[in-house]
Design a protein around this motif. Structure first.
Motif, short mmCIF file in Angstrom:
data_model
loop_
_atom_site.label_atom_id
_atom_site.label_comp_id
_atom_site.label_asym_id
_atom_site.label_seq_id
_atom_site.Cartn_x
_atom_site.Cartn_y
_atom_site.Cartn_z
N ILE A 90 -39.42 -28.89 17.92
CA ILE A 90 -38.07 -28.60 18.37
C ILE A 90 -37.47 -29.88 18.93
CG2 ILE A 90 -36.64 -27.29 19.96
CD1 ILE A 90 -38.67 -25.07 19.87
N ASP A 91 -36.42 -30.34 18.30
CA ASP A 91 -35.70 -31.51 18.79
C ASP A 91 -34.68 -31.02 19.80
OD1 ASP A 91 -34.74 -34.01 19.16
OD2 ASP A 91 -33.66 -34.13 17.25
N ARG A 92 -34.83 -31.45 21.03
CA ARG A 92 -33.98 -30.95 22.09
C ARG A 92 -32.69 -31.76 22.26
NH1 ARG A 92 -36.19 -26.96 24.84
NH2 ARG A 92 -34.88 -27.27 26.66
N GLU A 132 -36.00 -20.00 14.34
CA GLU A 132 -34.98 -20.28 13.31
C GLU A 132 -33.58 -20.13 13.88
OE1 GLU A 132 -35.24 -21.41 10.21
OE2 GLU A 132 -37.40 -21.60 10.42
N ARG A 134 -32.76 -20.51 17.04
CA ARG A 134 -32.56 -21.64 17.96
C ARG A 134 -32.21 -22.90 17.17
NH1 ARG A 134 -33.86 -23.56 23.01
NH2 ARG A 134 -34.75 -21.61 23.69
N GLN A 135 -32.92 -23.17 16.08
CA GLN A 135 -32.63 -24.36 15.29
C GLN A 135 -31.26 -24.29 14.64
OE1 GLN A 135 -35.99 -24.63 12.66
NE2 GLN A 135 -37.19 -25.83 14.12
N THR A 136 -30.86 -23.10 14.20
CA THR A 136 -29.53 -22.94 13.61
C THR A 136 -28.44 -23.21 14.65
OG1 THR A 136 -30.41 -21.30 12.08
CG2 THR A 136 -28.03 -21.33 12.38
N GLN A 138 -28.76 -25.03 17.34
CA GLN A 138 -28.80 -26.45 17.68
C GLN A 138 -28.13 -27.28 16.58
OE1 GLN A 138 -32.92 -27.34 18.45
NE2 GLN A 138 -32.77 -26.67 20.58
N ASN A 139 -28.38 -26.95 15.33
CA ASN A 139 -27.73 -27.69 14.24
C ASN A 139 -26.21 -27.52 14.28
OD1 ASN A 139 -30.13 -28.67 13.27
ND2 ASN A 139 -30.39 -27.02 11.78
#
Length: 166
Positions: A90-92, A132, A134-136, A138-139
């Motif tokens: 996870i890139d914060r 998924e 969370r990543q969406t 964040q993107n």
């Protein structure tokens, strides 16, 4: 007295029919017929489908005694997928500024906790769906930040050019 009452009924009835035809148009008779036919047809279709569903359930119960056992490949594959350990990265970083990134990460965390986790954990314990989401999020925030920084830099350049011209 009776003739006056029947005349009054005929007068009000004809007035109602005229107002009904003026309001809904002359084709209202066809529309009403069509609607009634659709209602009755829909009722028949639902009845037939319900009967079909019940008969399919009965046939399914009868067919289970004749079906061969399922292969063992699918359960083995599912067990292997569950055992497979995935590394979670996870890139914060969101905007590049820690003073902004930490509160945004907290907002994401609280949003997932309050709006997703409370119903998702009743369905499954798998964390991949939450990751998924969370990543969406964040993107999306990264794209928003980069587009706003591009807009800010373009505005800054245009203001510098404007000052230079003046």
């Amino acid at each position: 007295m009776l003739t006056e009452a029947s005349l009054s009924i005929w007068g009000w009835g004809s007035l109602g029919i005229v107002l009904f035809l003026i309001t809904f148009g002359p084709f209202v008779i066809f529309y009403l017929t069509f609607y009634i036919l659709c209602f009755v047809g829909g009722g028949l279709v639902v009845t037939l489908l319900f009967g079909k569903t019940n008969s399919e359930k009965y046939l399914e119960q009868c067919e289970h005694s004749f079906l061969p056992p399922t292969s063992t490949g699918v359960p083995k594959c599912l067990e292997e997928m569950k055992r497979e350990a995935r590394t979670i990265k996870i890139d914060r970083r969101l905007t590049g500024a820690n003073i902004i990134d930490e509160p945004l990460q907290q907002v994401i965390q609280f949003s997932l906790r309050d709006y997703v986790q409370y119903w998702y954990y009743t369905l499954s314990d798998d964390e991949s769906f939450l990751l998924e989401i969370r990543q969406t999020l964040q993107n999306a925030l990264i794209q928003f930040a980069t587009r706003n920084s591009d807009l800010f830099s373009k505005t800054l350049v245009s203001l510098c050019l404007l000052e230079y011209v003046i």
